[in-house]
Design an enzyme around this catalytic site. Sequence first.
Site, PDB file in Angstrom:
ATOM      1  N   ASP A   6      -1.558 -52.396  20.625  1.00 19.03           N
ATOM      2  CA  ASP A   6      -2.910 -51.869  20.773  1.00 19.03           C
ATOM      3  C   ASP A   6      -3.118 -51.039  22.042  1.00 19.03           C
ATOM      4  O   ASP A   6      -2.750 -49.876  22.088  1.00 19.03           O
ATOM      5  CB  ASP A   6      -3.888 -53.054  20.672  1.00 19.03           C
ATOM      6  CG  ASP A   6      -5.335 -52.630  20.487  1.00 19.03           C
ATOM      7  OD1 ASP A   6      -5.610 -51.426  20.526  1.00 19.03           O
ATOM      8  OD2 ASP A   6      -6.206 -53.492  20.296  1.00 19.03           O
TER       9      ASP A   6
ATOM     10  N   HIS B 121      -7.076 -57.174  14.207  1.00 19.80           N
ATOM     11  CA  HIS B 121      -7.770 -58.203  15.005  1.00 19.80           C
ATOM     12  C   HIS B 121      -8.271 -59.331  14.104  1.00 19.80           C
ATOM     13  O   HIS B 121      -7.748 -60.427  14.168  1.00 19.80           O
ATOM     14  CB  HIS B 121      -8.935 -57.626  15.844  1.00 19.80           C
ATOM     15  CG  HIS B 121      -8.527 -56.489  16.719  1.00 19.80           C
ATOM     16  ND1 HIS B 121      -7.547 -56.613  17.669  1.00 19.80           N
ATOM     17  CD2 HIS B 121      -8.936 -55.184  16.774  1.00 19.80           C
ATOM     18  CE1 HIS B 121      -7.373 -55.441  18.284  1.00 19.80           C
ATOM     19  NE2 HIS B 121      -8.210 -54.567  17.746  1.00 19.80           N
TER      20      HIS B 121
HETATM   21  C1  NGQ Z   1      -9.973 -48.270  19.790  1.00 20.10           C
HETATM   22  N1  NGQ Z   1      -9.673 -50.529  20.599  1.00 20.10           N
HETATM   23  O1  NGQ Z   1     -10.271 -47.647  18.772  1.00 20.10           O
HETATM   24  O2  NGQ Z   1      -9.186 -47.835  20.654  1.00 20.10           O
HETATM   25  C2  NGQ Z   1     -10.596 -49.619  19.981  1.00 20.10           C
HETATM   26  C3  NGQ Z   1     -11.829 -49.514  20.834  1.00 20.10           C
HETATM   27  C4  NGQ Z   1     -13.688 -49.477  19.170  1.00 20.10           C
HETATM   28  C5  NGQ Z   1      -9.757 -51.808  20.322  1.00 20.10           C
HETATM   29  N2  NGQ Z   1     -10.618 -52.184  19.407  1.00 20.10           N
HETATM   30  C6  NGQ Z   1     -12.885 -48.709  20.180  1.00 20.10           C
HETATM   31  N3  NGQ Z   1      -9.004 -52.690  20.927  1.00 20.10           N
HETATM   32  O3  NGQ Z   1     -13.235 -50.431  18.575  1.00 20.10           O
HETATM   33  O4  NGQ Z   1     -14.813 -49.055  18.968  1.00 20.10           O
HETATM   34 ZN    ZN Z   2      -7.208 -50.540  17.933  1.00 18.93          ZN
END
Ligand code: NGQ
Ligand code: ZN
Length: 456
Positions: free
Chosen positions: A321, A270
């Site tokens: 993602d 990101h």
């Molecule tokens: C994840 N997803 O680990 O799946 C994360 C969300 C977080 C994204 N960042 C959880 N898109 O970052 O705490």
């Molecule tokens: Zn992720």
Amino acid sequence: MDRTFFFESAWLPAGWQDGVRVEVRGELITDVAYGAVAGPHDVRLRLVLPGLPNLHSHAFQRAMAGLAERRGPSGVDDFWSWREVMYRFLARLEPDDLEALAAYAYADLLEAGFTCVGEFHYLHRPPQGGLYANPGELALRHASAADTTGIGLTMLPAFYESSQFGGAPPAPGQQRFITDLATFGRIVEAVRAGIQPSPGRNVGIAPHSLRAVTAGHLSALLDRYREGPIHIHAAEQMREVEDCLAFTGARPVEWLLRHAAVDARWCVVHATHLTPGETSDLARCGAVAGLCPVTEANLGDGIFPASDYRAAQGRWGIGTDSHIRLDAAGELRQLEYAQRLLLRRRNVLARPDQPSTGASLYQDALAGGAQALGLPVGAIAPGRRADFLSLDADHPDLAGRARDAVLDTWIFAQGRSLIRDVIAGGHIVVENRRHKERERIDAAYRRTLRKLLHDA
Ligand code: NGQ
Ligand code: ZN
């Protein structure tokens, strides 16, 4: 398996060539010739590109695509409320479920133009707590799904210990992710034992984020794992930037560049919210920015400063993602369109030496994806994995298009429906738009979803 392919026209590192003959031994390309004629046993395709590496996946999230597009009770839906929905979804997943969801996601990724994937994997523990008999069980179910579908895989077991900067205890929804360093070591060992390195298989590590890993344990991990890819989420949301500033006095990417030797092994996923200084420092360090444009739009993350980063020669690649919609071309289109809307210009990410925006985007994403996954992929060239996609040369949208205009039309005017066949590691895995194991994979997926969503 040895095989020879003949492409009427293909995009090679030197640009478009006609009459391209490619020899493959095992998974690897051993020879590429152009201006050649087809041999009698060649697999013939018309309009061919290298497959795109996908550097960031949470495969199970494919199964909740479309289930988090409703306003929640708070009335203010954002990344954090989406994350609660996601945590509720993953809470009940068992190994067979996870393998079925991953196989479905990976078959779909292949049909969408992605021939290898970086699985950022943090779901380590059983729903009831404890560990699986093989602590790498759930990671290895992803490897089985990759075997079933033919997709290349870099498995990135994630280290996760806290809910917030400073080592705050994990929330209940995060229990399945949590390990200490010793348990994490056992998981990585089990994963390495189950996934032999090959042109289509690699293992790295993923400190989840600066929220989920303390500074001390981040440096312990870097000390201990001195080879292979390192992936980390950083600066996706403004709240994370503000919390990091409050706790450390620095912004996430700034802190990371100061406290870790971030280099070409790294993929900073990101990296949405950057100052101009962070943008040029990140570009300079040789890491790959792991951009996930469609998910970042879906989650309301913000817009990565791609124009400045590109001008500073920063490396980047594409991840899908959350898998809300899978389309290699669509990710690149979303990336470019966000820049156009922001800057009110056109052809923002075309390189100085490459006027075609589509060709510029594709070239950058191939190189960045291959680097981030640590796999010999991303080009039709000797020594690379034989990962190709063929576009439907008979599609009316391609009428009168040649060379880079094909890429521009694929990316901006059409997308995944133009992809006809996909070859991964020398095997034809998608033929005429359909993955060869579709029926079996879809049936297992439907059964799993019925169980997960209706037997609650
Ligand atoms: C994840 N997803 O680990 O799946 C994360 C969300 C977080 C994204 N960042 C959880 N898109 O970052 O705490
Ligand atoms: Zn992720």
